[in-house]
Scaffold this active site. Structure first.
Site, PDB file in Angstrom:
ATOM      1  N   LYS A 112     -41.092  -5.651 -27.050  1.00  0.00           N
ATOM      2  CA  LYS A 112     -41.094  -7.103 -26.848  1.00  0.00           C
ATOM      3  C   LYS A 112     -39.836  -7.745 -27.428  1.00  0.00           C
ATOM      4  CE  LYS A 112     -44.762  -8.270 -24.602  1.00  0.00           C
ATOM      5  NZ  LYS A 112     -44.728  -9.043 -23.381  1.00  0.00           N
ATOM      6  N   LYS A 195     -47.874   4.016 -12.028  1.00  0.00           N
ATOM      7  CA  LYS A 195     -49.190   3.430 -11.807  1.00  0.00           C
ATOM      8  C   LYS A 195     -49.095   1.964 -11.403  1.00  0.00           C
ATOM      9  CE  LYS A 195     -50.122   2.092 -16.548  1.00  0.00           C
ATOM     10  NZ  LYS A 195     -51.004   2.086 -17.676  1.00  0.00           N
ATOM     11  N   LYS A 198     -48.655  -4.996 -12.966  1.00  0.00           N
ATOM     12  CA  LYS A 198     -47.954  -6.226 -12.644  1.00  0.00           C
ATOM     13  C   LYS A 198     -46.531  -6.220 -13.200  1.00  0.00           C
ATOM     14  CE  LYS A 198     -49.043 -11.100 -12.444  1.00  0.00           C
ATOM     15  NZ  LYS A 198     -49.921 -12.151 -12.955  1.00  0.00           N
TER      16      LYS A 198
END
Ligand code: TRP
Length: 329
Positions: A112, A195, A198
């Protein structure tokens, strides 16, 4: 006594087929066997500074998705994290024994910090502490988590043990990961690799609430190749993915038909994708309808959230009262 299971999801809007087959479908089954807490982790999402309308909209969408997928507000505690403010107090207590070094070593923190270099806030650093508070406030025995969340669960165990040590009590037990094992169906994305998710781009995922036209567009753009050149040839990754997607939404006959077409080198991916799109539309239709109905009935959804919050607060209040006593308040 039933064991307690808990899981949270950040309010990212509609859930996709990967979420459904990866977790949600299993949560639905767990409702009878376990004492379940499922919540929308809206406090957690503040680390990225969402605007208030989006925060509210996405939180409600996730709640509606949960209900549409079959989570029953009567059977489990289905709540919005910020409706249970007790969790913030536990977060504060646990922060007192969460150390800078270990928080900085968190893989998700490092990711992050790289993704949002201009907003490396303390909430981001202590994200795993808030998650530990979510888990420990209900004394959850099991947390169904993906690989990416294992480090956070380890942190929850560390903080539980540290609290016990500090106050010389045997208060918190260690929460364990819950593995779905064989029940876990991997859902690939539409981009030919990895996979469904989003974060890999909107076009990579099919959402439970998605409109038919949008599903058609995305599926038709799914990555394929020029087709097999020899009978019974092994399938490349992207083709395997299309077949895997078909295996979860289409009838066995349909899948057999295209398997056979592939093995005899007669396959036309355009036709296969058209069929896959229609089957995805059929599969998601009941979810989409339920989601739309739930979102249209604002009061109804409010009532669902209130019922869940009430259940969750009983358990959370008890923990906070006991913890305050242990600490010396
Ligand atoms: N961190 C989790 C995620 O990003 C969401 C989450 C918040 C969570 N609190 C939790 C998951 C407690 C399990 C238990 O997916």
């Amino acid at each position: 006594m039933k064991k307690t299971v808990l899981s949270g999801i950040r309010p990212t809007g509609d859930l996709h087929l990967g979420n459904y087959f990866g977790a949600l479908k299993n949560f639905v089954k767990m409702q009878d066997e376990f004492n379940c807490y499922f919540f929308v982790a809206d406090y957690h999402s503040l680390t990225t500074h969402p605007n208030p309308e989006n925060l509210r909209k996405n939180t409600r969408r996730v709640l509606a998705n949960y209900v549409a997928a079959g989570l029953d507000p009567k059977k489990c505690a289905l709540y919005i994290q910020s409706d249970v403010q007790e969790v913030v107090e536990l977060y504060l207590f646990l922060n007192m024994s969460a150390y800078l070094g270990e928080l900085e070593r968190s893989v998700t923190f490092k990711d992050k910090a790289r993704q949002q270099p201009d907003n490396v806030n303390a909430g981001l650093l202590t994200y795993p502490v808030l998650q530990a508070a979510d888990i420990l406030i209900h004394k959850a025995h099991f947390v169904p988590v993906g690989k990416d969340q294992e480090q956070h669960l380890e942190m929850a165990r560390t903080l539980a043990n540290r609290f016990n040590h500090l106050y010389k009590v045997e208060y918190f037990a260690e929460p364990q990961a819950y593995n779905f094992g064989e029940q876990l169906v991997k859902i690939p994305g539409l981009d030919g690799s990895g996979k469904m998710g989003k974060s890999e781009g909107e076009a990579n995922a099919i959402f439970l609430g998605e409109e038919p036209e949008s599903i058609r567009k995305k599926v038709m753009k799914a990555v394929t190749d020029s087709g097999p050149t020899e009978p019974n040839q092994e399938k490349p990754e992207a083709i395997k993915n299309i077949f895997q997607l078909m295996s979860v939404v289409s009838k066995p006959d349909t899948l057999d038909f295209f398997e056979n077409a592939y093995n005899t080198c007669q396959i036309r991916y355009g036709d296969m994708k058209k069929q896959l799109a229609e089957d995805m539309i059929l599969f998601t239709a009941p979810f989409r309808e339920r989601i739309n109905d739930l979102l249209a009935d604002e009061k109804g959804l409010d009532a669902i959230a209130a019922e869940g919050a009430e259940k969750a607060r009983i358990s959370a209040r008890k923990t906070i009262d006991e913890v305050r006593g242990i600490i010396g308040f």
